[in-house]
Design an enzyme around this catalytic site. Structure first.
Site, PDB file in Angstrom:
ATOM      1  N   ASP A 195      24.260   5.685  33.094  1.00 23.54           N
ATOM      2  CA  ASP A 195      23.803   4.652  32.179  1.00 23.54           C
ATOM      3  C   ASP A 195      22.721   3.872  32.952  1.00 23.54           C
ATOM      4  O   ASP A 195      22.682   3.924  34.185  1.00 23.54           O
ATOM      5  CB  ASP A 195      25.007   3.769  31.840  1.00 23.54           C
ATOM      6  CG  ASP A 195      24.623   2.557  31.045  1.00 23.54           C
ATOM      7  OD1 ASP A 195      24.101   2.719  29.942  1.00 23.54           O
ATOM      8  OD2 ASP A 195      24.836   1.432  31.543  1.00 23.54           O
ATOM      9  N   ASP A 217      21.026   0.230  31.985  1.00 22.54           N
ATOM     10  CA  ASP A 217      21.247  -1.223  32.046  1.00 22.54           C
ATOM     11  C   ASP A 217      22.644  -1.525  32.566  1.00 22.54           C
ATOM     12  O   ASP A 217      23.637  -1.160  31.933  1.00 22.54           O
ATOM     13  CB  ASP A 217      21.139  -1.854  30.646  1.00 22.54           C
ATOM     14  CG  ASP A 217      19.747  -1.759  30.062  1.00 22.54           C
ATOM     15  OD1 ASP A 217      18.787  -2.089  30.772  1.00 22.54           O
ATOM     16  OD2 ASP A 217      19.626  -1.363  28.889  1.00 22.54           O
TER      17      ASP A 217
HETATM   18  P1  B16 Z   1      16.819  -1.766  23.927  1.00 24.35           P
HETATM   19  P2  B16 Z   1      22.368   1.133  28.347  1.00 24.35           P
HETATM   20  C1  B16 Z   1      21.727  -0.544  26.367  1.00 24.35           C
HETATM   21  O1  B16 Z   1      21.376   0.163  27.520  1.00 24.35           O
HETATM   22  C2  B16 Z   1      22.161  -1.956  26.697  1.00 24.35           C
HETATM   23  O2  B16 Z   1      23.392  -1.951  27.414  1.00 24.35           O
HETATM   24  C3  B16 Z   1      22.342  -2.745  25.440  1.00 24.35           C
HETATM   25  O3  B16 Z   1      22.680  -4.086  25.756  1.00 24.35           O
HETATM   26  C4  B16 Z   1      21.048  -2.694  24.629  1.00 24.35           C
HETATM   27  O4  B16 Z   1      21.202  -3.398  23.393  1.00 24.35           O
HETATM   28  C5  B16 Z   1      20.659  -1.240  24.352  1.00 24.35           C
HETATM   29  O5  B16 Z   1      20.519  -0.566  25.583  1.00 24.35           O
HETATM   30  C6  B16 Z   1      19.355  -1.134  23.599  1.00 24.35           C
HETATM   31  O6  B16 Z   1      18.332  -1.582  24.429  1.00 24.35           O
HETATM   32  O7  B16 Z   1      16.771  -3.023  23.122  1.00 24.35           O
HETATM   33  O8  B16 Z   1      16.056  -1.872  25.245  1.00 24.35           O
HETATM   34  O9  B16 Z   1      16.451  -0.542  23.147  1.00 24.35           O
HETATM   35  O10 B16 Z   1      23.415   0.245  28.921  1.00 24.35           O
HETATM   36  O11 B16 Z   1      22.868   2.171  27.363  1.00 24.35           O
HETATM   37  O12 B16 Z   1      21.468   1.713  29.403  1.00 24.35           O
HETATM   38 MG    MG Z   2      24.948  -0.293  30.403  1.00 24.41          MG
END
Ligand code: B16
Ligand code: MG
Length: 212
Positions: free
Chosen positions: A8, A10
């Site tokens: 993953d 974030d």
């Molecule tokens: P974006 P991951 C996710 O990333 C985040 O944890 C989540 O908080 C976020 O809303 C989602 O990506 C979408 O992100 O707005 O940048 O498209 O943890 O799956 O790497």
């Molecule tokens: Mg994450």
């Protein structure tokens, strides 16, 4: 036998989860909706529009689709302002050294992220050409806890799901990986999740996983 590790992004490779919080907090304040770090936990791994819907559940107002898209765009613009300030020095030495060691052990390394900003984040960190495969929010129809993002990452490498290990900081991501029959290592907010096979106090604990 694990031969592929899907990370993953974030909250695992980098701490952009805090930037998501700051941007959502600013938008929520403007809309007079209460939002704190605990509310933010529900958004981990969840797509942008679904995150907005969760935040708006607390609002007494109903918004049109056009308004919601405007809010999501506003949040993303704020979020990207933080991302653009990131540099390779925001990649922790522990994460980079662990990734290098895992690669030296022969694992294929992939990203499985719900974020549509994945390419930008990896570029800012100097990792744009590092991973063997990237599956991100621009390539999937269903967000975690659906397993699509991890299945596609494994498919890009032609790997059997049973031989993949997913590293996640979100409960939704742990559920997603488990439902694809993958191994799961939980870190940070996901530590202790019943859906995880391994629990990492710190990223380099990945090196201790007994790969039989
Ligand atoms: P974006 P991951 C996710 O990333 C985040 O944890 C989540 O908080 C976020 O809303 C989602 O990506 C979408 O992100 O707005 O940048 O498209 O943890 O799956 O790497
Ligand atoms: Mg994450």
């Amino acid at each position: 036998m694990i031969d592929t590790i899907i990370f993953d992004l974030d909250g695992v490779i980098c701490s952009t989860d805090h930037y998501h919080y700051l941007a959502w907090k600013k938008l929520s304040d403007e809309l007079h909706i209460s939002f704190d770090e605990k509310d933010n936990e529900k958004l981990r791994g969840v797509s942008r529009m679904e995150s907005l819907d969760i935040i708006l559940e607390k609002s007494s107002q109903t918004y049109s689709q056009v308004e919601k898209e405007e809010f999501a765009n506003k949040k993303n613009t704020l979020y990207q302002q933080y991302l653009k300030q990131m540099t390779p020095s925001d990649l922790s030495v522990e994460v980079k050294e662990t990734l290098d060691q895992l690669r030296n052990k022969g694992y294929r390394l992939a990203i499985g992220s719900s974020s549509k900003n994945t390419k930008l984040i990896l570029k800012q960190l100097g990792l744009e050409n590092y991973f063997d495969a990237i599956c991100d929010g621009t390539m999937i129809q269903y967000s975690k806890p659906h397993p699509e993002v991890f299945m596609k990452a494994a498919d890009l490498l032609g790997k059997n799901y049973k031989n993949c290990l997913v590293v996640e900081d979100a409960l939704a991501g742990c559920i997603a990986a488990k439902s694809a029959s993958m191994h799961v290592a939980a870190i940070s907010s996901a530590y202790g999740s019943p859906y995880a096979d391994y629990h990492l106090n710190t990223f380099k604990d990945l090196l201790e996983i007994n790969n039989k």
